[in-house]
Scaffold this motif. Structure first.
Motif, PDB file in Angstrom:
ATOM      1  N   HIS A  50      -0.968  -7.866   3.843  1.00 39.30           N
ATOM      2  CA  HIS A  50      -0.938  -6.477   3.391  1.00 39.30           C
ATOM      3  C   HIS A  50       0.273  -5.833   4.056  1.00 39.30           C
TER       4      HIS A  50
ATOM      5  N   HIS B  48       0.809  -1.215   0.000  1.00 37.01           N
ATOM      6  CA  HIS B  48       0.000   0.000   0.000  1.00 37.01           C
ATOM      7  C   HIS B  48       0.844   1.268   0.000  1.00 37.01           C
TER       8      HIS B  48
ATOM      9  N   ARG C 124      -2.254   3.137   3.259  1.00 34.77           N
ATOM     10  CA  ARG C 124      -3.319   2.799   2.312  1.00 34.77           C
ATOM     11  C   ARG C 124      -4.243   3.984   2.084  1.00 34.77           C
TER      12      ARG C 124
ATOM     13  N   GLY D 135      -7.696   5.762   2.038  1.00 31.56           N
ATOM     14  CA  GLY D 135      -8.790   5.624   2.995  1.00 31.56           C
ATOM     15  C   GLY D 135      -9.981   4.834   2.519  1.00 31.56           C
ATOM     16  N   TRP D 136     -10.296   4.883   1.232  1.00 31.26           N
ATOM     17  CA  TRP D 136     -11.472   4.166   0.748  1.00 31.26           C
ATOM     18  C   TRP D 136     -11.189   2.712   0.389  1.00 31.26           C
ATOM     19  N   VAL D 137      -9.946   2.241   0.612  1.00 25.33           N
ATOM     20  CA  VAL D 137      -9.622   0.828   0.390  1.00 25.33           C
ATOM     21  C   VAL D 137      -9.932   0.070   1.667  1.00 25.33           C
ATOM     22  N   SER D 138     -10.852  -0.869   1.584  1.00 23.20           N
ATOM     23  CA  SER D 138     -11.267  -1.676   2.728  1.00 23.20           C
ATOM     24  C   SER D 138     -10.470  -2.976   2.749  1.00 23.20           C
ATOM     25  N   LEU D 139      -9.893  -3.289   3.893  1.00 19.16           N
ATOM     26  CA  LEU D 139      -9.123  -4.526   4.042  1.00 19.16           C
ATOM     27  C   LEU D 139     -10.012  -5.567   4.707  1.00 19.16           C
ATOM     28  N   ALA D 140     -10.831  -6.212   3.916  1.00 16.47           N
ATOM     29  CA  ALA D 140     -11.817  -7.158   4.431  1.00 16.47           C
ATOM     30  C   ALA D 140     -11.572  -8.580   3.945  1.00 16.47           C
ATOM     31  N   ASP D 141     -10.331  -8.877   3.532  1.00 18.86           N
ATOM     32  CA  ASP D 141     -10.050 -10.194   2.971  1.00 18.86           C
ATOM     33  C   ASP D 141      -9.526 -11.193   3.991  1.00 18.86           C
TER      34      ASP D 141
END
Length: 137
Positions: A106, A26, A112, A114-120
């Motif tokens: 990651h 990121h 990163r 701000g609008w990138v969601s780390l939901a993986d």
């Protein structure tokens, strides 16, 4: 063996051996170099990477760091660090089969967008991963 190349097909490469350090980086430099919100990388031993077609352009993005890309279409290809000359990082998305080397974490997530969601569900490191000897991308 892993194979890959650029969008226009001018650059082709092979990566032998076992890939390591597959990550989603990121950092701002990777994002700018690729024009993307995050960049997937993996590493191989330098002797396990071989160009089979074309000559990439080289750009010294910071002291001791060289990034390569296709001079025709601009595809980001590799990251090389003088501090870790035995390794080369390759953009996962430039593989013919990117699913062959899925990311494990990651890195540099503190930077990163701000609008990138780390939901993986992958491990998130604010900076580089603790076990990494080489700086990520």
């Amino acid at each position: 063996m892993l194979t890959g190349g650029c969008l226009c097909g001018e650059i082709r490469y092979e990566a032998h051996g076992t890939p390591f350090h597959p990550t989603l980086c990121h950092c701002r430099m990777c994002r700018l170099a690729a024009g993307a919100p995050v960049v997937a990388w993996f590493s191989v031993k330098r002797e396990d990477y071989r160009l089979v077609a074309g000559t990439p352009a080289r750009y010294a993005s910071s002291p001791g760091v060289v990034r390569t890309f296709c001079p025709r279409c601009g595809t980001s290809l590799t990251f090389e660090s003088a501090a870790h000359a035995a390794e080369i990082d390759i953009t996962t998305a430039s593989l013919d089969d990117p699913d062959a080397v899925p990311p494990q974490d990651h890195t540099r997530a503190a930077y990163r967008i701000g609008w990138v969601s780390l939901a993986d569900g992958l491990t998130v490191y604010p900076e580089r991963r603790p076990s990494r000897s080489q700086g990520d991308g």
